[in-house]
Scaffold this motif. Structure first.
Motif, PDB file in Angstrom:
ATOM      1  N   VAL A 134       0.830  -1.210   0.000  1.00 36.62           N
ATOM      2  CA  VAL A 134       0.000   0.000   0.000  1.00 36.62           C
ATOM      3  C   VAL A 134       0.867   1.263   0.000  1.00 36.62           C
ATOM      4  CG1 VAL A 134      -1.655   1.357   1.349  1.00 36.62           C
ATOM      5  CG2 VAL A 134      -1.992  -1.101   1.077  1.00 36.62           C
ATOM      6  N   VAL A 135       1.868   1.287   0.895  1.00 37.07           N
ATOM      7  CA  VAL A 135       2.756   2.453   0.976  1.00 37.07           C
ATOM      8  C   VAL A 135       3.494   2.655  -0.343  1.00 37.07           C
ATOM      9  CG1 VAL A 135       4.808   3.409   2.080  1.00 37.07           C
ATOM     10  CG2 VAL A 135       3.047   2.325   3.473  1.00 37.07           C
ATOM     11  N   GLY A 136       4.023   1.564  -0.895  1.00 37.83           N
ATOM     12  CA  GLY A 136       4.761   1.654  -2.153  1.00 37.83           C
ATOM     13  C   GLY A 136       3.902   2.178  -3.290  1.00 37.83           C
ATOM     14  N   ALA A 137       2.647   1.694  -3.351  1.00 34.99           N
ATOM     15  CA  ALA A 137       1.736   2.114  -4.427  1.00 34.99           C
ATOM     16  C   ALA A 137       1.406   3.597  -4.318  1.00 34.99           C
ATOM     17  CB  ALA A 137       0.464   1.280  -4.375  1.00 34.99           C
ATOM     18  N   GLU A 138       1.148   4.079  -3.106  1.00 35.49           N
ATOM     19  CA  GLU A 138       0.779   5.480  -2.923  1.00 35.49           C
ATOM     20  C   GLU A 138       1.980   6.410  -3.152  1.00 35.49           C
ATOM     21  OE1 GLU A 138      -2.075   6.740  -2.732  1.00 35.49           O
ATOM     22  OE2 GLU A 138      -3.220   4.889  -2.488  1.00 35.49           O
ATOM     23  N   VAL A 139       3.146   5.993  -2.691  1.00 38.81           N
ATOM     24  CA  VAL A 139       4.354   6.798  -2.903  1.00 38.81           C
ATOM     25  C   VAL A 139       4.666   6.884  -4.394  1.00 38.81           C
ATOM     26  CG1 VAL A 139       6.855   6.885  -2.572  1.00 38.81           C
ATOM     27  CG2 VAL A 139       5.357   6.382  -0.635  1.00 38.81           C
ATOM     28  N   SER A 140       4.526   5.766  -5.084  1.00 41.58           N
ATOM     29  CA  SER A 140       4.762   5.743  -6.533  1.00 41.58           C
ATOM     30  C   SER A 140       3.770   6.642  -7.265  1.00 41.58           C
ATOM     31  CB  SER A 140       4.637   4.305  -7.046  1.00 41.58           C
ATOM     32  OG  SER A 140       4.821   4.260  -8.444  1.00 41.58           O
ATOM     33  N   ALA A 141       2.505   6.610  -6.839  1.00 41.33           N
ATOM     34  CA  ALA A 141       1.476   7.456  -7.464  1.00 41.33           C
ATOM     35  C   ALA A 141       1.786   8.931  -7.242  1.00 41.33           C
ATOM     36  CB  ALA A 141       0.102   7.107  -6.889  1.00 41.33           C
ATOM     37  N   ALA A 142       2.247   9.270  -6.035  1.00 42.05           N
ATOM     38  CA  ALA A 142       2.589  10.658  -5.723  1.00 42.05           C
ATOM     39  C   ALA A 142       3.783  11.123  -6.550  1.00 42.05           C
ATOM     40  CB  ALA A 142       2.896  10.797  -4.233  1.00 42.05           C
ATOM     41  N   THR A 143       4.768  10.245  -6.691  1.00 40.27           N
ATOM     42  CA  THR A 143       5.957  10.573  -7.484  1.00 40.27           C
ATOM     43  C   THR A 143       5.591  10.803  -8.943  1.00 40.27           C
ATOM     44  OG1 THR A 143       7.364   9.271  -6.002  1.00 40.27           O
ATOM     45  CG2 THR A 143       8.247   9.773  -8.174  1.00 40.27           C
ATOM     46  N   ASN A 144       4.725   9.937  -9.476  1.00 45.59           N
ATOM     47  CA  ASN A 144       4.282  10.083 -10.870  1.00 45.59           C
ATOM     48  C   ASN A 144       3.489  11.369 -11.070  1.00 45.59           C
ATOM     49  OD1 ASN A 144       5.469   7.683 -11.664  1.00 45.59           O
ATOM     50  ND2 ASN A 144       3.632   6.461 -11.286  1.00 45.59           N
ATOM     51  N   HIS A 145       2.647  11.684 -10.098  1.00 36.23           N
ATOM     52  CA  HIS A 145       1.847  12.908 -10.174  1.00 36.23           C
ATOM     53  C   HIS A 145       2.765  14.136 -10.179  1.00 36.23           C
ATOM     54  CE1 HIS A 145      -1.802  15.371  -8.478  1.00 36.23           C
ATOM     55  NE2 HIS A 145      -1.373  15.800  -9.645  1.00 36.23           N
ATOM     56  N   HIS A 146       3.784  14.092  -9.335  1.00 35.43           N
ATOM     57  CA  HIS A 146       4.724  15.205  -9.265  1.00 35.43           C
ATOM     58  C   HIS A 146       5.486  15.353 -10.589  1.00 35.43           C
ATOM     59  CE1 HIS A 146       8.396  17.404  -7.847  1.00 35.43           C
ATOM     60  NE2 HIS A 146       7.456  18.090  -7.230  1.00 35.43           N
ATOM     61  N   SER A 147       5.881  14.240 -11.169  1.00 38.18           N
ATOM     62  CA  SER A 147       6.585  14.268 -12.461  1.00 38.18           C
ATOM     63  C   SER A 147       5.700  14.867 -13.549  1.00 38.18           C
ATOM     64  CB  SER A 147       7.017  12.852 -12.860  1.00 38.18           C
ATOM     65  OG  SER A 147       7.967  12.338 -11.948  1.00 38.18           O
ATOM     66  N   GLN A 148       4.414  14.543 -13.504  1.00 33.41           N
ATOM     67  CA  GLN A 148       3.473  15.093 -14.489  1.00 33.41           C
ATOM     68  C   GLN A 148       3.349  16.609 -14.340  1.00 33.41           C
ATOM     69  OE1 GLN A 148      -0.152  12.888 -13.848  1.00 33.41           O
ATOM     70  NE2 GLN A 148       0.748  10.948 -14.534  1.00 33.41           N
ATOM     71  N   LEU A 149       3.356  17.082 -13.090  1.00 35.22           N
ATOM     72  CA  LEU A 149       3.275  18.519 -12.852  1.00 35.22           C
ATOM     73  C   LEU A 149       4.520  19.232 -13.387  1.00 35.22           C
ATOM     74  CD1 LEU A 149       1.804  18.697  -9.228  1.00 35.22           C
ATOM     75  CD2 LEU A 149       0.721  19.505 -11.333  1.00 35.22           C
ATOM     76  N   LEU A 150       5.678  18.637 -13.147  1.00 36.17           N
ATOM     77  CA  LEU A 150       6.917  19.244 -13.633  1.00 36.17           C
ATOM     78  C   LEU A 150       6.969  19.234 -15.165  1.00 36.17           C
ATOM     79  CD1 LEU A 150       9.652  17.961 -11.153  1.00 36.17           C
ATOM     80  CD2 LEU A 150       8.167  19.969 -11.010  1.00 36.17           C
TER      81      LEU A 150
END
Length: 275
Positions: free
Chosen positions: A48-64
């Protein structure tokens, strides 16, 4: 990274709470093998932690990507500016947010806002002296750029002197590392901008090289290209300069580089009519 996205963080906490409560319930009622239940709980927690952290990282990359390659500065700021209100314990994450926002402000020509934001950052001694130097290098590089864009030569020179001093110190630290792990610190754009502000000319080839590098994103490319065009005009290379300026206007009509490029094009004397 997940701390930048409170909704995802809260969702993760809720899911983990439910999951662990279920595992505890199974242990209490004695359903199944206790060891297997504990192992499953640990595995689920990590998943669960890995999935949410990965989703947050991907979201941040999309913003950049939205800022640096799609050049959608307004859209980026709508979602990213509120992150200034998040209390971040990690100094590097807090600095990263401010650096990205300062770049967005610069893209809009809001150099005073960028300077105010960067000047408000206090760099505390990190886990290593190198970490502290890296943070200061990033801040001073942006501050120098802002001062140069405002043609504030005195302030820009002060920042450039500090930047070069930081680079020398950082490069000295790299010598103790294996060659493949050594970092490279570029001050070329700041240096060439300063030369241009002082003399009216700059090294066109060095500026061009900044636009050709593989890691150069679109925002950095058009920013450097604007200085390339300025240097070319100073050398009376109007044809190529015009082509570059027209491309900048096409790519970023509403941003500072595009507006400045349009001004330079409008200021060019009319070409003589062919008789």
């Amino acid at each position: 990274m997940i701390h930048l996205f409170p909704k995802q963080k809260n969702r993760m906490i809720i899911v983990l709470g439910v999951y662990l409560a279920l595992a505890a319930f199974l242990l209490i009622i004695g359903s199944g093998n206790p060891i297997a239940t504990c192992l499953l709980a640990v595995f689920g927690f990590i998943l669960v932690v890995g999935a949410e952290v990965s989703a947050a990282t991907n979201h941040h990359s999309q913003l950049l990507n939205q800022l640096y390659n799609q050049l959608d500065v307004d859209g980026f700021l709508r979602e990213y500016e509120p992150k200034l209100q998040i209390k971040l314990k990690n100094q590097n994450t807090a600095l990263m947010v401010r650096l990205h926002l300062s770049n967005a402000y610069c893209a809009q020509g809001r150099f005073d806002d960028a300077i105010a934001l960067l000047s408000s950052v206090t760099v505390k001694e990190g886990k290593s002296h190198e970490e502290t130097l890296l943070a200061r290098f990033a801040i001073v590089s942006n501050l120098c750029y802002c001062a140069e864009q405002k043609s504030d030569i005195e302030t820009a020179q002060k920042y450039l002197d500090e930047l070069l001093s930081l680079r020398r110190e950082l490069e000295s630290l790299q010598q103790a590392k294996p060659e493949k792990k050594r970092m490279v610190f570029s001050t070329e754009l700041n240096e060439q901008c300063m030369v241009f502000l002082k003399t009216g000319k700059a090294d066109v080839e060095k500026l061009k090289e900044l636009t050709r590098q593989n890691k150069t994103h679109q925002l950095q490319r058009i920013t450097s290209s604007l200085w390339v065009a300025r240097a070319m005009l100073a050398e009376n290379n109007r044809r190529e300069a015009e082509s570059i300026l027209e491309q900048i206007v096409k790519l970023s009509p509403g941003l500072y580089p595009g507006k400045e490029a349009a001004k330079l094009l409008a200021a060019l004397p009319a070409r003589p009519e062919k008789g």
